[in-house]
Design an enzyme around this catalytic site. Structure first.
Site, PDB file in Angstrom:
ATOM      1  N   HIS A 313       0.860  -1.187   0.000  1.00 47.93           N
ATOM      2  CA  HIS A 313       0.000   0.000   0.000  1.00 47.93           C
ATOM      3  C   HIS A 313       0.893   1.234   0.000  1.00 47.93           C
ATOM      4  CE1 HIS A 313      -3.164   2.817   1.147  1.00 47.93           C
ATOM      5  NE2 HIS A 313      -3.996   1.877   0.731  1.00 47.93           N
ATOM      6  N   ASP A 371      -7.850  -5.507   0.113  1.00 48.16           N
ATOM      7  CA  ASP A 371      -8.299  -6.349  -1.007  1.00 48.16           C
ATOM      8  C   ASP A 371      -7.922  -7.809  -0.854  1.00 48.16           C
ATOM      9  OD1 ASP A 371      -7.478  -3.482  -2.750  1.00 48.16           O
ATOM     10  OD2 ASP A 371      -9.494  -4.320  -2.643  1.00 48.16           O
TER      11      ASP A 371
HETATM   12  C1  SDX Z   1      -6.250  -0.007  -2.871  1.00 44.02           C
HETATM   13  O1  SDX Z   1      -4.536   4.541  -2.129  1.00 44.02           O
HETATM   14  C2  SDX Z   1      -5.408   3.893  -1.498  1.00 44.02           C
HETATM   15  O2  SDX Z   1      -5.782   4.219  -0.389  1.00 44.02           O
HETATM   16  C3  SDX Z   1      -5.995   2.701  -2.208  1.00 44.02           C
HETATM   17  C4  SDX Z   1      -6.974   1.859  -1.413  1.00 44.02           C
HETATM   18  C5  SDX Z   1      -8.243   2.614  -1.132  1.00 44.02           C
HETATM   19  O3  SDX Z   1      -8.957   2.230  -0.194  1.00 44.02           O
HETATM   20  O4  SDX Z   1      -8.574   3.553  -1.922  1.00 44.02           O
HETATM   21  O5  SDX Z   1      -6.399   1.448  -0.186  1.00 44.02           O
HETATM   22  C6  SDX Z   1      -7.401   0.609  -2.185  1.00 44.02           C
HETATM   23  O6  SDX Z   1      -6.034   0.309  -4.002  1.00 44.02           O
HETATM   24  C7  SDX Z   1      -5.362  -0.951  -2.108  1.00 44.02           C
HETATM   25  C8  SDX Z   1      -4.103  -1.392  -2.948  1.00 44.02           C
HETATM   26  C9  SDX Z   1      -4.580  -2.531  -3.858  1.00 44.02           C
HETATM   27  N1  SDX Z   1      -3.537  -2.857  -4.833  1.00 44.02           N
HETATM   28  C10 SDX Z   1      -2.922  -4.049  -4.786  1.00 44.02           C
HETATM   29  O7  SDX Z   1      -3.074  -4.881  -3.885  1.00 44.02           O
HETATM   30  C11 SDX Z   1      -2.043  -4.307  -5.995  1.00 44.02           C
HETATM   31  C12 SDX Z   1      -0.696  -4.829  -5.511  1.00 44.02           C
HETATM   32  N2  SDX Z   1      -0.029  -3.743  -4.774  1.00 44.02           N
HETATM   33  C13 SDX Z   1       0.903  -2.936  -5.536  1.00 44.02           C
HETATM   34  O8  SDX Z   1       0.598  -2.731  -6.873  1.00 44.02           O
HETATM   35  C14 SDX Z   1       1.456  -1.757  -4.747  1.00 44.02           C
HETATM   36  O9  SDX Z   1       1.739  -2.205  -3.492  1.00 44.02           O
HETATM   37  C15 SDX Z   1       0.631  -0.487  -4.624  1.00 44.02           C
HETATM   38  C16 SDX Z   1       0.228   0.031  -5.954  1.00 44.02           C
HETATM   39  C17 SDX Z   1      -0.569  -0.742  -3.797  1.00 44.02           C
HETATM   40  C18 SDX Z   1       1.509   0.560  -3.918  1.00 44.02           C
HETATM   41  O10 SDX Z   1       2.578   0.780  -4.737  1.00 44.02           O
HETATM   42  P1  SDX Z   1       3.688   1.904  -4.391  1.00 44.02           P
HETATM   43  O11 SDX Z   1       3.399   2.563  -3.092  1.00 44.02           O
HETATM   44  O12 SDX Z   1       3.845   2.768  -5.595  1.00 44.02           O
HETATM   45  O13 SDX Z   1       4.950   1.041  -4.112  1.00 44.02           O
HETATM   46  P2  SDX Z   1       5.883   0.527  -5.229  1.00 44.02           P
HETATM   47  O14 SDX Z   1       5.088  -0.026  -6.371  1.00 44.02           O
HETATM   48  O15 SDX Z   1       6.894   1.589  -5.498  1.00 44.02           O
HETATM   49  O16 SDX Z   1       6.561  -0.716  -4.490  1.00 44.02           O
HETATM   50  C19 SDX Z   1       7.687  -0.558  -3.651  1.00 44.02           C
HETATM   51  C20 SDX Z   1       8.430  -1.880  -3.775  1.00 44.02           C
HETATM   52  C21 SDX Z   1       8.803  -2.228  -5.231  1.00 44.02           C
HETATM   53  O17 SDX Z   1       9.926  -3.093  -5.173  1.00 44.02           O
HETATM   54  P3  SDX Z   1      11.408  -2.483  -5.515  1.00 44.02           P
HETATM   55  O18 SDX Z   1      11.251  -1.785  -6.859  1.00 44.02           O
HETATM   56  O19 SDX Z   1      11.679  -1.511  -4.383  1.00 44.02           O
HETATM   57  O20 SDX Z   1      12.320  -3.656  -5.525  1.00 44.02           O
HETATM   58  O21 SDX Z   1       7.580  -2.957  -3.329  1.00 44.02           O
HETATM   59  C22 SDX Z   1       7.319  -3.845  -4.419  1.00 44.02           C
HETATM   60  C23 SDX Z   1       7.635  -3.068  -5.702  1.00 44.02           C
HETATM   61  O22 SDX Z   1       8.016  -3.968  -6.743  1.00 44.02           O
HETATM   62  N3  SDX Z   1       5.909  -4.189  -4.338  1.00 44.02           N
HETATM   63  C24 SDX Z   1       5.433  -5.421  -4.466  1.00 44.02           C
HETATM   64  C25 SDX Z   1       4.051  -5.302  -4.250  1.00 44.02           C
HETATM   65  N4  SDX Z   1       3.746  -4.023  -4.012  1.00 44.02           N
HETATM   66  C26 SDX Z   1       4.904  -3.331  -4.069  1.00 44.02           C
HETATM   67  N5  SDX Z   1       6.045  -6.595  -4.746  1.00 44.02           N
HETATM   68  C27 SDX Z   1       5.226  -7.668  -4.799  1.00 44.02           C
HETATM   69  N6  SDX Z   1       3.869  -7.635  -4.594  1.00 44.02           N
HETATM   70  C28 SDX Z   1       3.274  -6.480  -4.328  1.00 44.02           C
HETATM   71  N7  SDX Z   1       1.945  -6.455  -4.119  1.00 44.02           N
END
Ligand code: SDX
Length: 436
Positions: A313, A371
Site C-alpha cells: 500500500h 483487497d
Molecule cells: C487499494 O490509495 C489507497 O488508499 C488505495 C486503497 C483505497 O482504499 O482507496 O487502499 C485501495 O487500491 C489498495 C491497494 C490494492 N492494490 C494491490 O493490492 C495491488 C498490488 N499492490 C501494488 O501494486 C502496490 O503495493 C501499490 C500500488 C498498492 C503501492 O505501490 P507503491 O506505493 O507505488 O509502491 P511501489 O510499487 O513503489 O513498491 C515498492 C516496492 C517495489 O519493489 P522495488 O522496486 O523496491 O524492488 O515494493 C514492491 C515493488 O516492486 N511491491 C510489491 C508489491 N507491491 C509493491 N512486490 C510484490 N507484490 C506487491 N503487491
C-alpha cells in the site's frame, strides 16, 4: 490549517535569491510546506509524479496513519465504526462530519430509501452491452448516464443540488450494481423493496428472482454491510483524487463519480480484490499450498511483473486495519456457511503467513491490504469475482461525494491544472513532405 512557527528556506547553489516558504500544521499527521508562490517567485515547479510527497488539499474527512496502521473517518477509528455502526450511519458521518442521532438516522435512511429506484429508461442502456461485458464497463456507463436524468440537481455549486445528488447516488448504486449483475446472468432485474435495510435491499436485488424471493441471512448481510463500511473512504487515493480533479471543472456530480468508477477499475487500485482472488485461484489450480514457494519466487523475480495482489500500500507501511477486520469477517461468514475448510481461505492465510516471514515483503513493508481477504468473503456470499470492484465502487461512492463536496465547499478551490517538466523536442520548422 495552522501556520507553523517553523519556516522552510529554499536556497540555490548558483546564488539565485533564496525564498522562505510557510509551513502549515494539521490537527494530526505530517506538516505541509506551502509552495503556492514558488513558481511566481522562482520560475520553477516542484516535481512529484505519483504525488508521493504532495498534499493536494486540506481535508477533515479521513485520516490514515500508515505507520500505526490506523484509519479514522471524521476521527472515529474504523474498528469502532465497523463494530458499532452500519453503513448508512457511516455515510451520514462522512457527509456531515458527525454520527447521526436516532432521529437524524431515521430521516437519512428514509431519504435514501425514497431514491433507490432508477428511471425506467436506465434499463435500456444495459441492452447496448454484451451480456459478458465487465461490470465495471457497465457501471462506468450507467453512473455517467445518471447525469442525463437529473437536470434538477447537477449544479455542483448549489448546496441543495449537492445534497440531493449525494442521496441519489448513494441510494441508486446498489440498484445499478444489482442490475449489472442480473443483466450478466440473463435474469430479470429485481426492484428495490424499501421496507428492507439498505444492505438487505442490495442482497435481495442481487439474489432474489421473480420465482423465489431472497431469504435474508443476517450474518451475510452484516458482512456485506461491513465491507461497505471498510471501503467507504480513504483519503486522497487515486479514484478520490480523480473525482476531485474532475469535479474541479464544475462538471456535475454524476459525471465526476463516473470518473472515480473508471479509475477504481485499475488492478493497482480497486481492481486488486478481483486480481487477488484470481491469483489465489491460479495458485490453487497449480497445486495450492505446496506451490506457494514457487509463486513467491516468481513475485521476487525482477524479470517477472507478478505482484502479490492484495499486498502492499502507498500509505500503510504496517498492517492495513481493514485487512484485519476483513479477515475476521471471513471467519464469521465461512463458519456461518459451513465453509471453515474453504481451500482458498486456507491458501490465503498460508500465503499471508509465508509472506510476512519473508524479508522481501518485510523489508518493503508489504502487508495485506483491504483487497486481500475481501474477495474471499464476497465469493463465499455468492458475489461473482468480476463484480467485486463494482461493490467497492458502490461503497466508495459516499467517500467520493464527501470529498467532492468538501472541495466545492472550499472558497479557495480552483480548477486543478498540474504543470510538467518538458523534455520533448524544442521548437523546429515543418519540412515539406518531400524533404522529410
Ligand atoms: C487499494 O490509495 C489507497 O488508499 C488505495 C486503497 C483505497 O482504499 O482507496 O487502499 C485501495 O487500491 C489498495 C491497494 C490494492 N492494490 C494491490 O493490492 C495491488 C498490488 N499492490 C501494488 O501494486 C502496490 O503495493 C501499490 C500500488 C498498492 C503501492 O505501490 P507503491 O506505493 O507505488 O509502491 P511501489 O510499487 O513503489 O513498491 C515498492 C516496492 C517495489 O519493489 P522495488 O522496486 O523496491 O524492488 O515494493 C514492491 C515493488 O516492486 N511491491 C510489491 C508489491 N507491491 C509493491 N512486490 C510484490 N507484490 C506487491 N503487491
Amino acid at each position: 490549517m495552522t501556520p507553523s512557527d517553523v519556516k522552510a528556506t529554499l536556497s540555490f547553489s548558483d546564488g539565485s535569491p533564496s525564498m522562505e516558504l510557510p509551513i502549515y500544521k494539521g490537527s494530526v499527521g505530517p506538516d505541509v510546506i506551502d509552495i503556492r508562490k514558488l513558481y511566481g517567485q522562482t520560475g520553477k515547479f516542484t516535481y512529484d509524479p505519483g504525488f508521493l510527497s504532495t498534499a493536494s488539499c486540506n481535508s477533515t474527512i479521513t485520516y490514515i496513519d500508515g505507520d500505526k496502521g490506523e484509519l479514522l473517518y471524521r476521527g472515529y477509528p474504523i474498528e469502532q465504526l465497523a463494530t458499532n455502526c452500519d453503513f448508512l450511519e457511516t455515510c451520514y458521518l462522512l457527509l456531515n462530519g458527525e454520527l447521526p442521532d436516532a432521529t437524524q438516522k431515521t430521516d437519512f435512511v428514509n431519504r435514501v430509501s425514497n431514491h433507490t429506484m432508477v428511471n425506467e429508461q436506465m434499463q435500456f442502456f444495459l441492452r447496448g452491452f454484451r451480456r459478458d461485458a465487465h461490470p465495471m464497463a457497465v457501471m462506468t456507463g450507467l453512473v455517467g448516464a445518471l447525469s442525463a436524468f437529473y437536470h434538477d440537481s447537477t449544479d455542483i455549486n448549489n448546496p441543495e443540488h449537492r445534497q440531493v445528488a449525494a442521496i441519489r447516488l448513494i441510494a441508486k448504486m446498489p440498484t445499478l450494481v444489482a442490475m449489472a449483475y442480473k443483466y450478466s446472468i440473463g435474469q430479470p432485474f429485481i426492484y428495490p423493496k424499501n421496507d428492507l435495510s439498505y444492505t438487505e435491499n442490495f442482497m435481495r436485488m442481487m439474489f432474489a428472482t421473480p420465482c423465489a424471493d431472497y431469504k435474508v441471512n443476517d450474518v451475510l448481510v452484516r458482512a456485506m454491510d461491513r465491507i461497505f463500511i471498510l471501503h467507504a473512504d480513504h483519503e486522497q487515493n487515486a479514484s478520490t483524487s480523480t473525482v476531485r480533479l474532475c469535479g474541479s471543472s464544475g462538471t456535475n456530480p454524476f459525471a465526476a463519480i463516473a470518473a472515480g468508477v473508471a479509475c477504481l477499475w485499475g488492478p493497482a487500485h480497486g481492481g486488486a480484490n478481483e486480481a487477488a482472488l484470481n491469483m489465489l485461484e491460479e495458485i490453487q489450480r497449480k497445486g495450492g499450498v505446496e506451490k506457494i514457494g514457487e509463486f513467491i519466487a516468481e513475485v521476487k523475480d525482477k524479470n517477472s511483473a507478478t505482484k502479490l495482489m492484495g499486498f502492499g500500500h502507498r500509505v500503510y507501511k504496517n498492517y492495513d486495519p481493514r485487512a484485519k477486520l476483513m479477515r475476521e469477517t471471513c471467519h464469521e461468514v465461512l463458519n456461518e456457511l459451513g465453509l471453515q475448510n474453504d481451500p482458498l481461505f486456507k491458501l490465503a492465510m498460508a500465503l499471508e503467513k509465508i509472506a510476512l516471514e519473508d524479508d522481501y515483503f518485510v523489508s518493503r513493508k508489504l502487508y495485506p491490504n483491504v483487497d486481500f481477504y475481501s474477495g474471499i468473503v464476497q465469493r463465499a456470499i455468492g458475489i461473482p469475482v468480476q463484480l467485486f470492484t463494482a461493490i467497492f465502487a458502490l461503497a466508495r461512492t459516499v467517500g467520493w461525494i464527501a470529498q467532492l463536496n468538501e472541495m466545492i465547499g472550499d472558497p479557495e478551490y480552483k480548477i486543478g491544472r498540474p504543470r510538467q517538466l518538458f523534455v520533448g523536442a524544442e521548437k523546429r520548422d515543418v519540412k515539406p513532405i518531400g524533404q522529410r
